[in-house]
Enzyme design. Sequence first.
Site, mmCIF file in Angstrom:
data_model
loop_
_atom_site.group_PDB
_atom_site.id
_atom_site.type_symbol
_atom_site.label_atom_id
_atom_site.label_comp_id
_atom_site.label_asym_id
_atom_site.label_seq_id
_atom_site.Cartn_x
_atom_site.Cartn_y
_atom_site.Cartn_z
ATOM 1 N N ASN A 1 28.392 -21.837 16.563
ATOM 2 C CA ASN A 1 29.330 -22.070 17.905
ATOM 3 C C ASN A 1 28.264 -21.098 18.663
ATOM 4 O O ASN A 1 28.279 -20.014 18.827
ATOM 5 C CB ASN A 1 30.413 -21.490 17.588
ATOM 6 C CG ASN A 1 31.272 -21.256 18.782
ATOM 7 O OD1 ASN A 1 30.810 -21.846 19.873
ATOM 8 N ND2 ASN A 1 32.498 -20.368 18.874
ATOM 9 N N LYS B 1 28.714 -20.842 21.816
ATOM 10 C CA LYS B 1 29.418 -20.165 22.745
ATOM 11 C C LYS B 1 28.772 -20.350 24.177
ATOM 12 O O LYS B 1 27.960 -21.340 24.386
ATOM 13 C CB LYS B 1 29.988 -18.720 22.650
ATOM 14 C CG LYS B 1 30.410 -18.456 21.142
ATOM 15 C CD LYS B 1 31.079 -17.147 20.910
ATOM 16 C CE LYS B 1 31.613 -16.945 19.589
ATOM 17 N NZ LYS B 1 32.216 -15.652 19.290
ATOM 18 N N HIS C 1 39.852 -21.999 19.563
ATOM 19 C CA HIS C 1 39.065 -20.794 19.230
ATOM 20 C C HIS C 1 39.882 -19.547 19.806
ATOM 21 O O HIS C 1 40.385 -19.656 21.047
ATOM 22 C CB HIS C 1 37.597 -21.129 19.836
ATOM 23 C CG HIS C 1 36.765 -19.916 19.459
ATOM 24 N ND1 HIS C 1 36.857 -18.575 19.965
ATOM 25 C CD2 HIS C 1 35.798 -19.745 18.521
ATOM 26 C CE1 HIS C 1 35.971 -17.614 19.448
ATOM 27 N NE2 HIS C 1 35.454 -18.584 18.346
ATOM 28 N N GLU D 1 39.068 -17.089 21.576
ATOM 29 C CA GLU D 1 38.852 -17.028 22.738
ATOM 30 C C GLU D 1 39.227 -17.714 23.870
ATOM 31 O O GLU D 1 39.638 -17.270 24.925
ATOM 32 C CB GLU D 1 37.012 -16.862 23.136
ATOM 33 C CG GLU D 1 36.314 -15.807 22.207
ATOM 34 C CD GLU D 1 35.071 -16.233 21.734
ATOM 35 O OE1 GLU D 1 34.369 -17.020 22.031
ATOM 36 O OE2 GLU D 1 34.561 -15.217 20.959
ATOM 37 N N GLU E 1 39.308 -17.641 11.522
ATOM 38 C CA GLU E 1 38.602 -16.839 12.119
ATOM 39 C C GLU E 1 39.520 -15.467 12.338
ATOM 40 O O GLU E 1 40.049 -15.625 13.564
ATOM 41 C CB GLU E 1 37.973 -17.561 13.398
ATOM 42 C CG GLU E 1 36.981 -18.334 13.207
ATOM 43 C CD GLU E 1 35.862 -18.665 14.170
ATOM 44 O OE1 GLU E 1 34.637 -18.679 13.929
ATOM 45 O OE2 GLU E 1 36.240 -18.596 15.601
ATOM 46 N N GLY F 1 32.337 -11.414 16.626
ATOM 47 C CA GLY F 1 31.344 -10.998 17.261
ATOM 48 C C GLY F 1 31.448 -9.285 17.219
ATOM 49 O O GLY F 1 30.731 -8.636 18.157
ATOM 50 N N SER G 1 31.307 -12.985 12.413
ATOM 51 C CA SER G 1 30.407 -12.189 11.974
ATOM 52 C C SER G 1 29.812 -12.599 10.626
ATOM 53 O O SER G 1 29.174 -11.824 9.934
ATOM 54 C CB SER G 1 30.925 -10.695 11.852
ATOM 55 O OG SER G 1 31.086 -10.252 13.271
HETATM 56 P P1 PGA Z 1 30.392 -14.471 15.597
HETATM 57 O O1 PGA Z 1 31.558 -15.669 15.985
HETATM 58 O O2 PGA Z 1 29.888 -15.363 14.456
HETATM 59 O O3 PGA Z 1 29.596 -14.150 16.334
HETATM 60 O O4 PGA Z 1 31.600 -13.454 15.001
HETATM 61 C C1 PGA Z 1 31.893 -16.547 15.276
HETATM 62 C C2 PGA Z 1 32.932 -17.622 16.475
HETATM 63 O O5 PGA Z 1 33.599 -17.059 17.136
HETATM 64 O O6 PGA Z 1 33.154 -18.806 16.098
#
Ligand code: PGA
Length: 250
Positions: free
Chosen positions: A8, A10, A93, A95, A164, A170, A208
């Site tokens: 992903n 982003k 997601h 976000e 998640e 993140g 992460s």
């Molecule tokens: P990350 O993000 O691996 O940077 O924690 C995962 C995601 O949000 O899909």
Amino acid sequence: MRKLIAGNWKMNGSIAANDALVRAVIAGMAGADCSVAVCVPAPYLAQVQMLRHGSALELGAQDVSQHEQGAYTGEVSASMLKEFGARFAIVGHSERRQYHCESDAVVADKAKIALAHGITPIVCVGETLAEREAGRTEEVVKRQLAAVIHANGHCISEIAVAYEPVWAIGTGRTATPEQAQQVHSVLRAQLKAATGHSERIHILYGGSMNAANAASLLAQPDIDGGLIGGASLKAADFLQIIAAACVARA
Ligand code: PGA
């Protein structure tokens, strides 16, 4: 079952950076015994579609409109994604739930329209830190998934799910393999009850996941792959996760 490793990106990338990253990933994943996808910003779908041509790398989007077409400024429809070769679309997601106020019902509609266009929605669910600390993790993820199950009926066996935990995204703070497995087993049971058969739906872990912790997470019986943010932007890290998924193939 082949594991699925989905990057992903982003809101990251550039034409030059994407070119180098995708070429390196394709070269490094040759012969990999797992499925690999990158979910890219919509403007780069065409570029990555060309770069991946002839390889096993799959293409995905990071969102999809819940509407078919029309006066929805800024939105991208499932049929448009399909025209550019998207096999997956991330929906719900955290976000998007947080910054774009996407409700469980909107996420369910997005999953539905993706399925109608032959795109596999990667439905994200996950609790916040406050919800975990209040002992509400299972209740939250089951409610989020139930909305998608309710809207999609028997088509539910065509989705993928990503657990998640919001507090792990993140942050560098990963769920332990045991914490992740616990939630994955709850989601597995919910999906099994909804589909009425034991056909496996990919349940990915995200938050992460990196080159160092991927192997122990992917070794869990109900972790069928990963949704990788930060570590998917570095070819070497992403390839190490892919290698761990091939070893861990159940
Ligand atoms: P990350 O993000 O691996 O940077 O924690 C995962 C995601 O949000 O899909």
